[in-house]
Design a protein around this motif. Structure first.
Motif, PDB file in Angstrom:
ATOM      1  N   GLU A  59     122.700  34.595 -17.117  1.00  0.00           N
ATOM      2  CA  GLU A  59     122.724  34.085 -15.747  1.00  0.00           C
ATOM      3  C   GLU A  59     123.514  34.978 -14.796  1.00  0.00           C
ATOM      4  O   GLU A  59     123.620  34.674 -13.596  1.00  0.00           O
ATOM      5  CB  GLU A  59     123.329  32.674 -15.739  1.00  0.00           C
ATOM      6  CG  GLU A  59     122.506  31.654 -16.528  1.00  0.00           C
ATOM      7  CD  GLU A  59     123.222  30.326 -16.690  1.00  0.00           C
ATOM      8  OE1 GLU A  59     124.312  30.168 -16.076  1.00  0.00           O
ATOM      9  OE2 GLU A  59     122.713  29.462 -17.433  1.00  0.00           O
ATOM     10  N   GLY A  60     124.101  36.067 -15.338  1.00  0.00           N
ATOM     11  CA  GLY A  60     124.886  36.967 -14.489  1.00  0.00           C
ATOM     12  C   GLY A  60     126.149  36.303 -13.962  1.00  0.00           C
ATOM     13  O   GLY A  60     126.617  36.609 -12.866  1.00  0.00           O
ATOM     14  N   ASP A  61     126.716  35.390 -14.738  1.00  0.00           N
ATOM     15  CA  ASP A  61     127.917  34.641 -14.330  1.00  0.00           C
ATOM     16  C   ASP A  61     129.167  35.425 -14.748  1.00  0.00           C
ATOM     17  O   ASP A  61     129.652  35.313 -15.865  1.00  0.00           O
ATOM     18  CB  ASP A  61     127.903  33.267 -14.993  1.00  0.00           C
ATOM     19  CG  ASP A  61     129.045  32.374 -14.524  1.00  0.00           C
ATOM     20  OD1 ASP A  61     129.991  32.894 -13.907  1.00  0.00           O
ATOM     21  OD2 ASP A  61     128.992  31.158 -14.795  1.00  0.00           O
ATOM     22  N   GLU A  62     129.692  36.222 -13.814  1.00  0.00           N
ATOM     23  CA  GLU A  62     130.822  37.100 -14.126  1.00  0.00           C
ATOM     24  C   GLU A  62     132.088  36.298 -14.466  1.00  0.00           C
ATOM     25  O   GLU A  62     132.869  36.696 -15.331  1.00  0.00           O
ATOM     26  CB  GLU A  62     131.104  38.017 -12.936  1.00  0.00           C
ATOM     27  CG  GLU A  62     132.131  39.101 -13.249  1.00  0.00           C
ATOM     28  CD  GLU A  62     132.287  40.086 -12.104  1.00  0.00           C
ATOM     29  OE1 GLU A  62     133.354  40.714 -12.025  1.00  0.00           O
ATOM     30  OE2 GLU A  62     131.348  40.231 -11.295  1.00  0.00           O
ATOM     31  N   GLY A  63     132.285  35.158 -13.796  1.00  0.00           N
ATOM     32  CA  GLY A  63     133.463  34.333 -14.055  1.00  0.00           C
ATOM     33  C   GLY A  63     133.488  33.828 -15.482  1.00  0.00           C
ATOM     34  O   GLY A  63     134.534  33.851 -16.143  1.00  0.00           O
ATOM     35  N   SER A  64     132.332  33.390 -15.972  1.00  0.00           N
ATOM     36  CA  SER A  64     132.263  32.893 -17.345  1.00  0.00           C
ATOM     37  C   SER A  64     132.422  34.021 -18.354  1.00  0.00           C
ATOM     38  O   SER A  64     133.004  33.837 -19.435  1.00  0.00           O
ATOM     39  CB  SER A  64     130.926  32.177 -17.584  1.00  0.00           C
ATOM     40  OG  SER A  64     130.861  30.993 -16.814  1.00  0.00           O
ATOM     41  N   VAL A  65     131.918  35.216 -18.008  1.00  0.00           N
ATOM     42  CA  VAL A  65     132.100  36.382 -18.890  1.00  0.00           C
ATOM     43  C   VAL A  65     133.583  36.695 -19.035  1.00  0.00           C
ATOM     44  O   VAL A  65     134.079  36.954 -20.145  1.00  0.00           O
ATOM     45  CB  VAL A  65     131.336  37.610 -18.350  1.00  0.00           C
ATOM     46  CG1 VAL A  65     131.724  38.860 -19.152  1.00  0.00           C
ATOM     47  CG2 VAL A  65     129.836  37.387 -18.429  1.00  0.00           C
ATOM     48  N   ASN A  66     134.307  36.646 -17.900  1.00  0.00           N
ATOM     49  CA  ASN A  66     135.759  36.892 -17.941  1.00  0.00           C
ATOM     50  C   ASN A  66     136.475  35.812 -18.762  1.00  0.00           C
ATOM     51  O   ASN A  66     137.454  36.098 -19.459  1.00  0.00           O
ATOM     52  CB  ASN A  66     136.332  36.931 -16.527  1.00  0.00           C
ATOM     53  CG  ASN A  66     135.870  38.161 -15.751  1.00  0.00           C
ATOM     54  OD1 ASN A  66     135.529  39.182 -16.352  1.00  0.00           O
ATOM     55  ND2 ASN A  66     135.847  38.066 -14.436  1.00  0.00           N
ATOM     56  N   GLU A  67     135.963  34.599 -18.679  1.00  0.00           N
ATOM     57  CA  GLU A  67     136.532  33.492 -19.453  1.00  0.00           C
ATOM     58  C   GLU A  67     136.379  33.765 -20.947  1.00  0.00           C
ATOM     59  O   GLU A  67     137.297  33.477 -21.738  1.00  0.00           O
ATOM     60  CB  GLU A  67     135.820  32.193 -19.063  1.00  0.00           C
ATOM     61  CG  GLU A  67     136.422  30.943 -19.686  1.00  0.00           C
ATOM     62  CD  GLU A  67     135.672  29.690 -19.283  1.00  0.00           C
ATOM     63  OE1 GLU A  67     135.640  28.738 -20.101  1.00  0.00           O
ATOM     64  OE2 GLU A  67     135.098  29.664 -18.170  1.00  0.00           O
ATOM     65  N   LEU A 102     128.668  30.805 -25.004  1.00  0.00           N
ATOM     66  CA  LEU A 102     129.009  30.936 -23.586  1.00  0.00           C
ATOM     67  C   LEU A 102     128.727  32.345 -23.088  1.00  0.00           C
ATOM     68  O   LEU A 102     128.216  32.527 -21.969  1.00  0.00           O
ATOM     69  CB  LEU A 102     130.489  30.588 -23.371  1.00  0.00           C
ATOM     70  CG  LEU A 102     131.016  30.715 -21.936  1.00  0.00           C
ATOM     71  CD1 LEU A 102     130.237  29.812 -20.979  1.00  0.00           C
ATOM     72  CD2 LEU A 102     132.515  30.390 -21.873  1.00  0.00           C
ATOM     73  N   ALA A 114     126.238  33.226 -20.105  1.00  0.00           N
ATOM     74  CA  ALA A 114     126.822  33.857 -18.924  1.00  0.00           C
ATOM     75  C   ALA A 114     126.141  35.178 -18.607  1.00  0.00           C
ATOM     76  O   ALA A 114     125.887  35.504 -17.444  1.00  0.00           O
ATOM     77  CB  ALA A 114     128.319  34.072 -19.144  1.00  0.00           C
ATOM     78  N   GLN A 115     125.846  35.965 -19.647  1.00  0.00           N
ATOM     79  CA  GLN A 115     125.174  37.247 -19.422  1.00  0.00           C
ATOM     80  C   GLN A 115     123.745  37.038 -18.931  1.00  0.00           C
ATOM     81  O   GLN A 115     123.259  37.783 -18.072  1.00  0.00           O
ATOM     82  CB  GLN A 115     125.195  38.070 -20.714  1.00  0.00           C
ATOM     83  CG  GLN A 115     126.576  38.627 -21.066  1.00  0.00           C
ATOM     84  CD  GLN A 115     126.590  39.397 -22.361  1.00  0.00           C
ATOM     85  OE1 GLN A 115     125.791  39.133 -23.265  1.00  0.00           O
ATOM     86  NE2 GLN A 115     127.490  40.371 -22.477  1.00  0.00           N
TER      87      GLN A 115
END
Length: 370
Positions: free
Chosen positions: A89-97, A82, A86-87
Motif C-alpha cells: 500500500e506504500g504506507d511509509e509510516g507502517s514500514v517505519n513501525e 504488516l 505496508a509495502q
C-alpha cells in the motif's frame, strides 16, 4: 538499517527463533506443563509443602517459557504480515513501525537465545546464592546489602520466587553475609556467571571527611542438590550449634535459640540459618545450603580434573569480575565481557540482565576456545 533490508532481517530472526524453539523443545515443554497442571490440581498436593512448592515453581517456569516463545512467534509473524501490507500500500509510516519492531524483536530474541547456551550438568538447577562482605569495613558491609537487594529485585522483576535463609548484620550498617535461594529452573546456570569478587568505588557515606572508598564483596552461586545427587553427610561429620537470632545492631528478633550453625568438620565449611521461626526449619534450610556448597565444591573439583588444572575450591571468591563506580564518574563495568553501563542506580535496582547474558555468552566462548 534501510527498509529494503527488513525482509532479510525478518527471515534471519525467523531462523534464529526456530532454532531456539527446537532447542527448547516447545512440544516437550507443553507436555510438561500439562502434567504439572494435573499435579497442581491434586487435592492432597499441599500435604507435602516442599513438593507443592517444587511443582508450582516448575509449572510457573514452564508456563513462562511457553508464553515468551509464543509471544515472540506471534510478534514476528505480525511484523512480517504488516510489512507485506505496508509495502503493497506504500504506507511509509507502517514500514517505519516494522523497523522499530524489528529492533525490539532482535533484542528479545537475542536474550532468549542465551537460554539455549545453558547446557551444563547443573545449569537447569535452582540456585543458592551467598554474598559476603570483603575488604572495606562498613562500606563493604553496606555494599553486600546493596548486592543482596540487587539480586532480589532482579528475581522479583522476573517473577522468580526467592527465600532468604540467613542475613548476618554488621554492627554499624549493612551485612556481613547473606544466603538466599532462587527457586526456579535454570537459576544456577543463569546466575553462576555472577560468582566472583565485586568492587565498589564511591564517596563513603560513613566517612565524615567525604573521602573516596573502595570496598569489595564476594558472590558465590551454588546449584541446589537434587535427589539424584550423591551428597551424603554422615551425622558425625557435622557439628551443630544453636543460638539466638538477632537483627541489626544486635537487637533480638527471637526469644528462643532457634538460629542454627552447621560446621562440616572434614572441609571446615560453616553454614548458618536464622530467618525461619523454628530451630528445625532453620536446621533443614542450613542443611540444604551445606549440601549445595558441597555439590558446588564437587563440581569445581571435577571441572579442575577435566581441565587438568588445580583450582582453589576452598571458598575463594575468585577473581574480581565487576566494578561499580559511583565517583568520580558513574559506571558499572564487567571486567570479563567489557559489558558496561553509565546507570549504576538502575543496576542496583535489579536491571542486570544484559550483564548476565553477556557473561553467559562469554563463558560459552571461553569453553569453546579452551
Amino acid at each position: 538499517m534501510s527498509a529494503a533490508d527488513f525482509p532479510d532481517q525478518l527471515k534471519a530472526l525467523d531462523a534464529t527463533l526456530r532454532n531456539i524453539e527446537n532447542v527448547l523443545d516447545l512440544d516437550r515443554l507443553r507436555r510438561e506443563r500439562a502434567e504439572l497442571e494435573e499435579q497442581a490440581s491434586a487435592p492432597d498436593l499441599w500435604d507435602d509443602q516442599a513438593r507443592a512448592q517444587e511443582v508450582n515453581s516448575k509449572l510457573s517456569y514452564a508456563a513462562s517459557e511457553i508464553s515468551k516463545m509464543e509471544s515472540l512467534r506471534s510478534r514476528l509473524d505480525d511484523a512480517a504480515l504488516l510489512l507485506e501490507m505496508a509495502q503493497a500500500e506504500g504506507d511509509e509510516g507502517s514500514v517505519n513501525e516494522v523497523g522499530t519492531e524489528i529492533l525490539s524483536l532482535q533484542k528479545a530474541i537475542d536474550a532468549q537465545e542465551v537460554r539455549t547456551l545453558l547446557s551444563g550438568e547443573y545449569d537447569s538447577r535452582e540456585a543458592v546464592v551467598a554474598i559476603r562482605a570483603g575488604a572495606g569495613g562498613v562500606d563493604a558491609a553496606d555494599f553486600a546489602e546493596m548486592l543482596l537487594r540487587m539480586y532480589l529485585r532482579w528475581a522479583e522483576r522476573h517473577g522468580y520466587p526467592t527465600e532468604v535463609y540467613d542475613t548476618s548484620y554488621a554492627e554499624e550498617a549493612g551485612l556481613k553475609s547473606a544466603t538466599f535461594a532462587v527457586k526456579v529452573p535454570y537459576a544456577f546456570g543463569t546466575l553462576s556467571v555472577e560468582s566472583g569478587t565485586h568492587r565498589l568505588v564511591r564517596i563513603s557515606p560513613f566517612d565524615n571527611q567525604g573521602r573516596r572508598q573502595t570496598s569489595f564483596a564476594g558472590v558465590e552461586v551454588m546449584p541446589v542438590v537434587a535427589q539424584t545427587d550423591h551428597i551424603d553427610i554422615p551425622e558425625n561429620e557435622i557439628r551443630t550449634d544453636v543460638y539466638r537470632s538477632s537483627g541489626p545492631g544486635g537487637q533480638s528478633v527471637n526469644t528462643t535459640d532457634s538460629a542454627v550453625r552447621l560446621t562440616h568438620i572434614p572441609t571446615g565449611i560453616v553454614v548458618t540459618c536464622q530467618n525461619e521461626k523454628s530451630q528445625l526449619q532453620n536446621k533443614a534450610s542450613a542443611m540444604r545450603v551445606l549440601q549445595a556448597r558441597l555439590l558446588e565444591r564437587k563440581r569445581q573439583e571435577e571441572e579442575a580434573k577435566m581441565a587438568g588444572l588445580k583450582q582453589d575450591t576452598t571458598g575463594s571468591w575468585g577473581d574480581q569480575m565487576r566494578s561499580y563506580v559511583l565517583h568520580p564518574y558513574q559506571m558499572v563495568k564487567d571486567l570479563r565481557t567489557e559489558q558496561e553501563t553509565g546507570n549504576p542506580p538502575s543496576v542496583f535496582d535489579g536491571h542486570i540482565d544484559e550483564f548476565i547474558e553477556a557473561g553467559i555468552r562469554w563463558r560459552k566462548q571461553t569453553q569453546i576456545a579452551g
